[in-house]
Design an enzyme around this catalytic site. Structure first.
Site, PDB file in Angstrom:
ATOM      1  N   GLU A 132       0.851  -1.184   0.000  1.00 34.60           N
ATOM      2  CA  GLU A 132       0.000   0.000   0.000  1.00 34.60           C
ATOM      3  C   GLU A 132       0.890   1.238   0.000  1.00 34.60           C
ATOM      4  O   GLU A 132       2.098   1.149   0.236  1.00 34.60           O
ATOM      5  CB  GLU A 132      -0.950   0.001   1.204  1.00 34.60           C
ATOM      6  CG  GLU A 132      -0.256  -0.096   2.544  1.00 34.60           C
ATOM      7  CD  GLU A 132      -1.232  -0.336   3.693  1.00 34.60           C
ATOM      8  OE1 GLU A 132      -2.274   0.335   3.735  1.00 34.60           O
ATOM      9  OE2 GLU A 132      -0.934  -1.187   4.541  1.00 34.60           O
TER      10      GLU A 132
ATOM     11  N   LYS B  29       2.782   4.571   1.052  1.00 34.32           N
ATOM     12  CA  LYS B  29       3.286   5.186   2.284  1.00 34.32           C
ATOM     13  C   LYS B  29       2.910   6.662   2.236  1.00 34.32           C
ATOM     14  O   LYS B  29       3.498   7.445   1.508  1.00 34.32           O
ATOM     15  CB  LYS B  29       4.800   5.034   2.421  1.00 34.32           C
ATOM     16  CG  LYS B  29       5.295   5.557   3.766  1.00 34.32           C
ATOM     17  CD  LYS B  29       6.779   5.570   3.897  1.00 34.32           C
ATOM     18  CE  LYS B  29       7.160   5.988   5.314  1.00 34.32           C
ATOM     19  NZ  LYS B  29       6.535   7.266   5.739  1.00 34.32           N
TER      20      LYS B  29
ATOM     21  N   ARG C 111       0.533  10.295  11.326  1.00 33.05           N
ATOM     22  CA  ARG C 111       0.149   8.967  11.814  1.00 33.05           C
ATOM     23  C   ARG C 111      -0.705   9.136  13.066  1.00 33.05           C
ATOM     24  O   ARG C 111      -0.361   9.906  13.977  1.00 33.05           O
ATOM     25  CB  ARG C 111       1.419   8.168  12.136  1.00 33.05           C
ATOM     26  CG  ARG C 111       1.166   6.749  12.663  1.00 33.05           C
ATOM     27  CD  ARG C 111       0.918   5.780  11.545  1.00 33.05           C
ATOM     28  NE  ARG C 111       0.687   4.447  12.064  1.00 33.05           N
ATOM     29  CZ  ARG C 111       1.652   3.550  12.316  1.00 33.05           C
ATOM     30  NH1 ARG C 111       2.927   3.869  12.108  1.00 33.05           N
ATOM     31  NH2 ARG C 111       1.362   2.333  12.750  1.00 33.05           N
TER      32      ARG C 111
ATOM     33  N   ARG D  32       0.977   9.955  16.615  1.00 36.17           N
ATOM     34  CA  ARG D  32       2.056   9.041  16.987  1.00 36.17           C
ATOM     35  C   ARG D  32       2.992   9.671  18.017  1.00 36.17           C
ATOM     36  O   ARG D  32       3.586   8.984  18.843  1.00 36.17           O
ATOM     37  CB  ARG D  32       2.845   8.661  15.735  1.00 36.17           C
ATOM     38  CG  ARG D  32       4.044   7.761  16.017  1.00 36.17           C
ATOM     39  CD  ARG D  32       4.883   7.562  14.783  1.00 36.17           C
ATOM     40  NE  ARG D  32       6.264   7.315  15.107  1.00 36.17           N
ATOM     41  CZ  ARG D  32       7.257   7.323  14.247  1.00 36.17           C
ATOM     42  NH1 ARG D  32       7.011   7.602  12.985  1.00 36.17           N
ATOM     43  NH2 ARG D  32       8.487   7.090  14.624  1.00 36.17           N
TER      44      ARG D  32
ATOM     45  N   GLU E  96      -3.459   7.281   8.727  1.00 35.10           N
ATOM     46  CA  GLU E  96      -2.741   8.520   8.447  1.00 35.10           C
ATOM     47  C   GLU E  96      -3.751   9.628   8.197  1.00 35.10           C
ATOM     48  O   GLU E  96      -4.643   9.505   7.345  1.00 35.10           O
ATOM     49  CB  GLU E  96      -1.870   8.344   7.193  1.00 35.10           C
ATOM     50  CG  GLU E  96      -0.730   9.323   7.082  1.00 35.10           C
ATOM     51  CD  GLU E  96       0.518   8.838   7.787  1.00 35.10           C
ATOM     52  OE1 GLU E  96       1.482   9.622   7.860  1.00 35.10           O
ATOM     53  OE2 GLU E  96       0.538   7.682   8.253  1.00 35.10           O
TER      54      GLU E  96
ATOM     55  N   ARG F  24      10.037  -3.013  14.708  1.00 30.18           N
ATOM     56  CA  ARG F  24      10.548  -4.387  14.661  1.00 30.18           C
ATOM     57  C   ARG F  24      10.815  -4.775  13.208  1.00 30.18           C
ATOM     58  O   ARG F  24      10.080  -4.381  12.306  1.00 30.18           O
ATOM     59  CB  ARG F  24       9.555  -5.365  15.297  1.00 30.18           C
ATOM     60  CG  ARG F  24       9.284  -5.087  16.775  1.00 30.18           C
ATOM     61  CD  ARG F  24       8.263  -6.049  17.349  1.00 30.18           C
ATOM     62  NE  ARG F  24       7.923  -5.730  18.725  1.00 30.18           N
ATOM     63  CZ  ARG F  24       8.579  -6.163  19.793  1.00 30.18           C
ATOM     64  NH1 ARG F  24       9.633  -6.951  19.624  1.00 30.18           N
ATOM     65  NH2 ARG F  24       8.197  -5.838  21.007  1.00 30.18           N
TER      66      ARG F  24
ATOM     67  N   LYS G 286       9.187  -0.206   5.013  1.00 35.39           N
ATOM     68  CA  LYS G 286       8.862   0.992   4.235  1.00 35.39           C
ATOM     69  C   LYS G 286       9.898   1.136   3.124  1.00 35.39           C
ATOM     70  O   LYS G 286      11.099   1.034   3.342  1.00 35.39           O
ATOM     71  CB  LYS G 286       8.823   2.241   5.117  1.00 35.39           C
ATOM     72  CG  LYS G 286      10.087   2.514   5.915  1.00 35.39           C
ATOM     73  CD  LYS G 286       9.888   3.717   6.825  1.00 35.39           C
ATOM     74  CE  LYS G 286      11.140   3.975   7.667  1.00 35.39           C
ATOM     75  NZ  LYS G 286      10.955   5.111   8.604  1.00 35.39           N
TER      76      LYS G 286
END
Length: 535
Positions: A231, A233, A238, A253, A281, A398, A404
């Site tokens: 998908e 970015k 965020r 975020r 987003e 992680r 990304k």
């Protein structure tokens, strides 16, 4: 304070993740709740607002150490850190100060640091000098960091949660969740953080955000494409939208509650079932397509949102994950299952327009991903997100399941024309620079940047700036226009407010082009040509 100073020294002296976690675990196992609460605040990136101008603190340090300004600045440049330079230059602490050092962390913060905000300048000076006389070593250094507003510790929120979990016996995921949102450094808050009861009294609290690593190597290294979801970015904010107990909460975020800034999302979220948490987003969005991020900045920069700006720059949540549904935590379920449920939730709000299901990119082969990646800027996206369809929603950053894949930034060669001092530990160094491109025989400023150089490069450039200043305007120095730097930035758009006619997003220094002269720098036409470049 002494125990916290030992913890700071232990963290600062190792690059080992296990070593840092072990040091924090030992500290939290022994610390009183009121001290542990402030330790959580500082270790998680919290910093009290700088209460005294750095220049004033530096002046007091010069007077207390009887060091002239030129030598003080030389020492600062050699050390590279203002707080450390002051700690080293000041006379030894007063005999018997150990009893003062033994004051607990919360007492130093609540009784010595925070009261500075309401003191006169003379009272502040007396309080700071008193602390310098009483403290020594790492304790004095930490005090300096706190009063200059530059205190940082080299640990992530994820490691802090891991250490508290080991010290308390509470699961790491639970600790990470409880640390979300606003953290108030009190004994009661810390007691709630490490309580064995798994329930969370704060119903507004977001989940820890799951973050992706930058793609390493070729995309084929991820295996078969049918195991992945691709998908866009997006370049927005965020956020998590939470609907619980009949109320809506929108968290960024960065841990900021931004509910009132986005009434469109609140209106749509009112139609969600209780116990729903969306991750996505916040994007400026009009007629089914994303708007430039600069349009969102128009809204962010306003104290009040009038009807005009709401109509000109409507926003949506581009939703790409469902973390909770009807009160059930879905984070442990596979992405494919969460995505299917997310589609049903968003579909139920389609007529309201506040939520958009993040569109996926079909992946018959990795060539499809490459083509989409190359077309990212046409969609006003930064690249692609690649997520394993069987992945759970993790905690923190992680490797392995989410990646990304960003497009290469724009870049131009520009000339530095102005410089000014930075902030905090950089207050005595020139670290904030203004850059220009050529327009015939003139230089037109178009961007400011303050990141990208190494410490050694900053000190070398600072010395050059001092020797080649043409004129001063307060703290700003106009310098000889000869130093060329490659500037990288994520986006560019037309801007009538800037003399160059363009505005760039996230400018930073990619490298110091010592091999080029000002005549080799890019032109305003080259910069404007990037406005028409789709990729």
């Amino acid at each position: 304070m002494r125990a916290f100073a030992r913890l700071y020294a232990a963290i600062d002296s190792t690059t080992s993740t296990n070593g840092k976690v072990a040091a924090m675990t030992a500290y939290f196992s022994a610390a009183a709740p009121e001290d542990a609460a402030w330790a959580v605040y500082f270790l998680s990136g919290g910093r009290p607002k700088r209460l005294i101008p750095v220049r004033r603190i530096a002046q007091w340090a010069m007077e207390a150490s009887r060091v002239p300004e030129w030598l003080f600045e030389e020492c600062h440049h050699a050390v590279g850190d203002l707080a450390e330079a002051i700690a080293l230059l000041l006379p030894s602490s007063v005999p018997g100060a150990s009893s003062v050092e033994a004051l607990p962390l919360h007492a130093w913060v609540e009784e010595r640091l925070l009261p500075l905000a309401t003191m006169t300048e003379e009272e502040q000076r007396a309080a700071v000098l008193r602390a310098w006389h009483e403290l020594a070593g790492t304790e004095r250094y930490i005090w300096n960091k706190l009063i200059t507003g530059s205190f940082r510790v080299g640990v992530s929120a994820q490691l802090v949660a891991r250490a508290i979990a080991r010290a308390s016996g509470v699961e790491e995921e639970v600790i990470a969740h409880r640390l979300g949102g606003h953290w108030t450094p009190t004994a009661a808050q810390y007691a709630a953080l490490v309580a064995s009861d798994s329930r969370d009294a704060d119903r507004s609290r977001p989940y820890p955000f799951y973050l992706a690593y930058a793609l390493e190597g070729d995309v084929e290294s991820l295996g078969e494409p049918d195991a992945w979801q691709a998908e866009w970015k997006w370049d927005g904010i965020r956020a998590q939208v939470i609907r619980r107990d009949g109320r809506t909460y929108v968290w960024s975020r960065g841990g900021e509650l931004v509910t009132e800034r986005f009434p469109e999302l609140v209106e749509t979220a009112a139609h969600l079932r209780d116990g729903t948490v969306l991750d996505g987003e916040i994007m400026p969005w009009k007629e089914g397509a994303a708007l430039p991020f600069a349009q969102l900045q128009r809204r962010i920069g306003r104290k009040t949102l009038g009807a005009r700006i709401l109509a000109d720059v409507p926003v949506v949540l581009v939703a790409y994950d469902l973390l909770e549904h009807e009160g059930r935590d879905l984070r442990g379920e596979p992405l494919a299952a969460r995505r299917a449920e997310l589609a049903r939730v968003v579909d139920g709000t389609t007529l309201l327009g506040g939520f958009v299901l993040s569109p996926t990119v079909p992946l018959a082969s990795w060539d499809d991903a490459r083509r989409a990646h190359g077309a990212s800027r046409e969609h006003r996206a930064e690249g692609l997100m690649l997520k394993r369809l069987d992945s759970a929603y993790g905690v923190g950053r992680r490797k392995g399941a989410w990646w990304k894949w960003k497009v290469q930034p724009y870049s131009v060669d520009a000339v530095m024309i102005y410089a000014q001092p930075g902030h905090g530990r950089r207050a005595l160094l020139h670290t904030d620079y203004t850059f220009a491109v050529r327009d015939g025989d003139a230089l037109v400023p178009f961007a400011k940047a303050y990141s990208g150089l190494t410490g050694a490069e900053i000190r070398t450039l600072d010395a050059w700036i001092r020797r080649h200043t043409v004129e001063r305007f307060g703290p700003v120095r106009q310098v000889e226009p000869v130093q060329v730097f490659e500037l990288a930035f994520e986006g560019i758009q037309r801007s009538p407010r800037h003399k160059s006619g363009v505005a760039v997003r996230f400018p930073r220094i990619a490298r110091w082009r010592t091999d080029k002269t000002a005549a080799d720098a890019d032109t305003i036409d080259a910069l404007r040509a990037l406005l028409e470049t789709p990729a």
